[in-house]
Design a protein around this motif. Structure first.
Motif, mmCIF file in Angstrom:
data_model
loop_
_atom_site.group_PDB
_atom_site.id
_atom_site.type_symbol
_atom_site.label_atom_id
_atom_site.label_comp_id
_atom_site.label_asym_id
_atom_site.label_seq_id
_atom_site.Cartn_x
_atom_site.Cartn_y
_atom_site.Cartn_z
ATOM 1 N N GLU A 57 1.121 12.746 1.578
ATOM 2 C CA GLU A 57 2.178 13.575 1.302
ATOM 3 C C GLU A 57 2.852 13.581 2.391
ATOM 4 O OE1 GLU A 57 4.407 14.598 -0.052
ATOM 5 O OE2 GLU A 57 3.794 13.727 -2.348
ATOM 6 N N ALA A 58 1.731 13.665 3.199
ATOM 7 C CA ALA A 58 1.765 13.411 4.896
ATOM 8 C C ALA A 58 1.880 12.291 5.135
ATOM 9 C CB ALA A 58 0.415 13.914 5.927
ATOM 10 N N LEU A 59 1.544 11.301 5.192
ATOM 11 C CA LEU A 59 1.538 9.617 4.937
ATOM 12 C C LEU A 59 2.768 9.514 4.965
ATOM 13 C CD1 LEU A 59 0.038 7.592 5.898
ATOM 14 C CD2 LEU A 59 -0.362 6.671 4.148
ATOM 15 N N LEU A 60 3.415 9.904 3.904
ATOM 16 C CA LEU A 60 4.550 9.142 3.108
ATOM 17 C C LEU A 60 5.622 9.651 4.053
ATOM 18 C CD1 LEU A 60 3.853 9.580 -0.593
ATOM 19 C CD2 LEU A 60 3.495 7.501 0.888
ATOM 20 N N ASP A 75 -10.458 15.065 3.051
ATOM 21 C CA ASP A 75 -9.439 15.228 2.515
ATOM 22 C C ASP A 75 -9.383 13.943 2.949
ATOM 23 O OD1 ASP A 75 -6.865 17.623 2.258
ATOM 24 O OD2 ASP A 75 -8.329 17.643 4.013
ATOM 25 N N ILE A 76 -10.316 13.103 3.143
ATOM 26 C CA ILE A 76 -9.774 12.022 3.821
ATOM 27 C C ILE A 76 -11.143 10.948 3.650
ATOM 28 C CG2 ILE A 76 -8.927 10.132 5.174
ATOM 29 C CD1 ILE A 76 -7.187 11.841 6.222
ATOM 30 N N VAL A 77 -11.236 10.394 3.337
ATOM 31 C CA VAL A 77 -12.863 9.790 3.557
ATOM 32 C C VAL A 77 -12.716 7.761 3.483
ATOM 33 C CG1 VAL A 77 -15.154 8.799 2.149
ATOM 34 C CG2 VAL A 77 -13.798 10.927 1.395
ATOM 35 N N TYR A 78 -13.027 7.721 5.144
ATOM 36 C CA TYR A 78 -12.880 6.009 5.367
ATOM 37 C C TYR A 78 -14.097 5.029 5.086
ATOM 38 C CZ TYR A 78 -9.518 8.333 9.215
ATOM 39 O OH TYR A 78 -8.467 8.991 9.518
ATOM 40 N N GLY A 79 -13.466 4.314 4.413
ATOM 41 C CA GLY A 79 -15.239 3.005 4.352
ATOM 42 C C GLY A 79 -14.817 2.294 5.642
ATOM 43 N N VAL A 80 -15.939 1.947 6.133
ATOM 44 C CA VAL A 80 -16.053 1.175 7.437
ATOM 45 C C VAL A 80 -17.742 1.115 7.568
ATOM 46 C CG1 VAL A 80 -17.268 1.647 9.509
ATOM 47 C CG2 VAL A 80 -15.558 3.721 8.664
ATOM 48 N N ILE A 109 -1.843 5.132 11.628
ATOM 49 C CA ILE A 109 -1.408 6.552 10.997
ATOM 50 C C ILE A 109 -1.724 7.348 10.263
ATOM 51 C CG2 ILE A 109 0.134 8.064 9.664
ATOM 52 C CD1 ILE A 109 1.898 4.761 10.037
ATOM 53 N N VAL A 110 -3.198 6.909 9.578
ATOM 54 C CA VAL A 110 -3.412 7.633 8.196
ATOM 55 C C VAL A 110 -5.167 8.613 9.651
ATOM 56 C CG1 VAL A 110 -6.219 8.336 7.140
ATOM 57 C CG2 VAL A 110 -4.350 6.307 7.010
ATOM 58 N N PRO A 111 -5.445 8.107 10.774
ATOM 59 C CA PRO A 111 -6.023 9.559 11.559
ATOM 60 C C PRO A 111 -5.284 10.329 12.088
ATOM 61 C CG PRO A 111 -6.912 6.851 12.196
ATOM 62 C CD PRO A 111 -5.114 6.759 10.837
ATOM 63 N N GLN A 112 -4.535 9.978 12.342
ATOM 64 C CA GLN A 112 -3.418 10.892 13.218
ATOM 65 C C GLN A 112 -3.069 11.987 12.357
ATOM 66 O OE1 GLN A 112 -0.121 8.858 14.989
ATOM 67 N NE2 GLN A 112 -0.798 8.028 16.647
ATOM 68 N N LEU A 113 -3.209 11.877 11.218
ATOM 69 C CA LEU A 113 -2.989 13.186 10.128
ATOM 70 C C LEU A 113 -3.007 14.111 10.611
ATOM 71 C CD1 LEU A 113 -3.050 11.449 6.797
ATOM 72 C CD2 LEU A 113 -0.603 11.487 8.688
ATOM 73 N N GLY A 114 -4.499 14.483 10.984
ATOM 74 C CA GLY A 114 -5.803 15.790 11.316
ATOM 75 C C GLY A 114 -6.362 16.178 10.120
ATOM 76 N N LEU A 120 0.562 -1.151 0.165
ATOM 77 C CA LEU A 120 0.281 0.040 -0.150
ATOM 78 C C LEU A 120 1.116 1.599 0.280
ATOM 79 C CD1 LEU A 120 -3.078 -0.859 2.155
ATOM 80 C CD2 LEU A 120 -2.644 -0.395 0.197
ATOM 81 N N MET A 121 2.529 1.093 0.865
ATOM 82 C CA MET A 121 2.712 2.481 0.785
ATOM 83 C C MET A 121 3.953 2.943 -0.708
ATOM 84 S SD MET A 121 2.127 4.226 4.164
ATOM 85 C CE MET A 121 3.783 4.835 3.867
ATOM 86 N N ALA A 122 3.824 1.707 -0.843
ATOM 87 C CA ALA A 122 4.535 0.917 -2.256
ATOM 88 C C ALA A 122 3.688 2.528 -3.242
ATOM 89 C CB ALA A 122 5.446 0.236 -2.647
ATOM 90 N N GLY A 123 2.697 1.382 -3.705
ATOM 91 C CA GLY A 123 1.102 2.139 -4.454
ATOM 92 C C GLY A 123 1.270 3.644 -4.225
ATOM 93 N N LEU A 124 1.317 4.057 -2.405
ATOM 94 C CA LEU A 124 0.704 5.455 -2.407
ATOM 95 C C LEU A 124 2.259 6.404 -2.481
ATOM 96 C CD1 LEU A 124 -0.774 5.145 0.567
ATOM 97 C CD2 LEU A 124 -1.988 5.984 -1.320
ATOM 98 N N LYS A 125 3.129 5.776 -2.429
ATOM 99 C CA LYS A 125 3.951 6.704 -2.918
ATOM 100 C C LYS A 125 4.962 6.957 -4.581
ATOM 101 C CE LYS A 125 8.823 7.172 -1.616
ATOM 102 N NZ LYS A 125 10.368 6.276 -0.809
ATOM 103 N N THR A 126 4.404 5.302 -5.099
ATOM 104 C CA THR A 126 4.795 5.880 -6.900
ATOM 105 C C THR A 126 3.196 6.734 -7.141
ATOM 106 O OG1 THR A 126 5.431 3.785 -7.028
ATOM 107 C CG2 THR A 126 4.215 4.484 -8.728
#
Length: 337
Positions: free
Chosen positions: A178-181, A128-133, A193-198, A88-94
């Protein structure tokens, strides 16, 4: 006056031995993205990025076939298996240098992919963030439901605030990605991590569907590792628990010695091999547990300090699509005048 450029969307799909589900999953995702483009909700060069996490079956061959048939499909192939969180991180970074919006979703599509257009609309509304729950876990076994509930309860108690019943189905804006990376962790726990981005966020609820083909890539061992990553990455509670347990044992031993001293002064003869051995076994086990917990933190620190590559990409067919646009300004923006 408000001028809004269409966002470029990338749907990141981690894959590990997914040849059984990939043909149907790609068809569904392709239709959804095509409709978004036709409705002018995203740019015509939006992409679906499959991240092959060192699969041993025909997953990568299927990705290549899909790309040769439709320019919407692209792929990222690891040199070996690194795990879903790294994929997931690699996909997001790319995708980050080229995408305004990024959606991550599992290849089996047990999460509802038809919520993606709503996620894109939520981004246009300022989230900026939409969670699927998941609001219905009836497709899970009793054991999985129970352990999941206990896991969320435990994480909340030790101060780690997660989104209950949310896994890896989410939409993130460019600045959120960008903040996650900025988090360079050897064992990333993304859902922590994502919920901590704010950033402004919201939730979309859905019923999780049963897997249509293939087998789950999250057996009990991987679920346990994920849970431990969450605990050790975000909390010192285990070490503090060792401190409290050690303090309690020390106090209990002092009380026991005082009691034995009083009994000896009273002339009461005390003997017994079993209680002594039981005490030794108990203290020995407690010490081993304490050493293991401390060792887990030390081991993770050691692993992080080596600064080894998080992953190695063998083939990247996604970046080539946009390499000529590296110097462009972000496409998704609002200008007020």
């Amino acid at each position: 006056m408000s001028i809004k450029k269409l966002p470029r969307l990338t749907i990141v799909v981690p894959c590990y031995n997914e040849e059984a589900v990939l043909p149907s999953s790609s068809k569904t995702l392709g239709k959804i993205l095509t409709k978004l483009i036709a409705n002018q909700q995203v740019t015509t060069d939006s992409k679906i990025l499959f991240v092959d996490d060192g699969s041993h079956d025909r997953t990568w061959e299927i990705v290549q076939d899909l790309q040769s048939e439709n320019a919407l499909f692209t792929g990222l192939k690891f040199s070996r298996n690194y795990g879903q969180e790294v994929a997931l991180m690699a996909g997001l970074k790319t995708a980050a240098p080229f995408s305004d919006l990024t959606v991550t979703i599992d290849a089996d599509l047990q999460d509802n992919p038809y919520l993606i257009p709503t996620m894109v609309q939520q981004a246009a509304d300022g989230f900026d963030i939409v969670y699927g729950v998941r609001n219905d876990r009836s497709t899970d076994t009793w054991f999985k439901r129970t352990t999941a509930e206990r896991f969320y309860w435990l994480m909340n108690k030790i101060g780690v605030h997660l989104i209950p019943n949310h896994a890896d189905f989410r939409m993130m804006s460019h600045r959120a990605v960008e903040a996650l990376l900025e988090y360079h962790e050897s064992d990333p726990f993304i859902r922590g991590i994502v919920p901590q981005l704010g950033f402004p966020s919201t939730k979309l609820f859905y019923k999780r569907q049963p897997r249509k083909a293939g087998v789950s890539k999250y057996p009990l061992s991987k679920m346990l590792k994920l849970a431990l990553d969450g605990v050790f990455s975000f909390s010192l509670a285990p070490i503090r628990a060792v401190l409290y347990a050690g303090s309690a044992i020390s106090i209990a031993s002092v009380v026991a010695f005082l009691w034995l001293g009083i009994q000896a002064l009273r002339g009461v003869a005390l003997s017994g091999f079993d209680p002594v051995m039981a005490s030794l076994w108990f203290l020995g086990g407690a010490q081993l547990i304490a050493l293991s917990i401390v060792g887990e933190y030390v081991g993770r620190t050691f692993k992080q300090s080596k600064h080894r590559p998080e992953f190695i990409i063998q083939t990247d067919t996604y970046s080539n699509e946009f390499v000529h646009q590296m110097d462009e300004e972000p496409r998704y923006q609002r200008q007020l005048s």
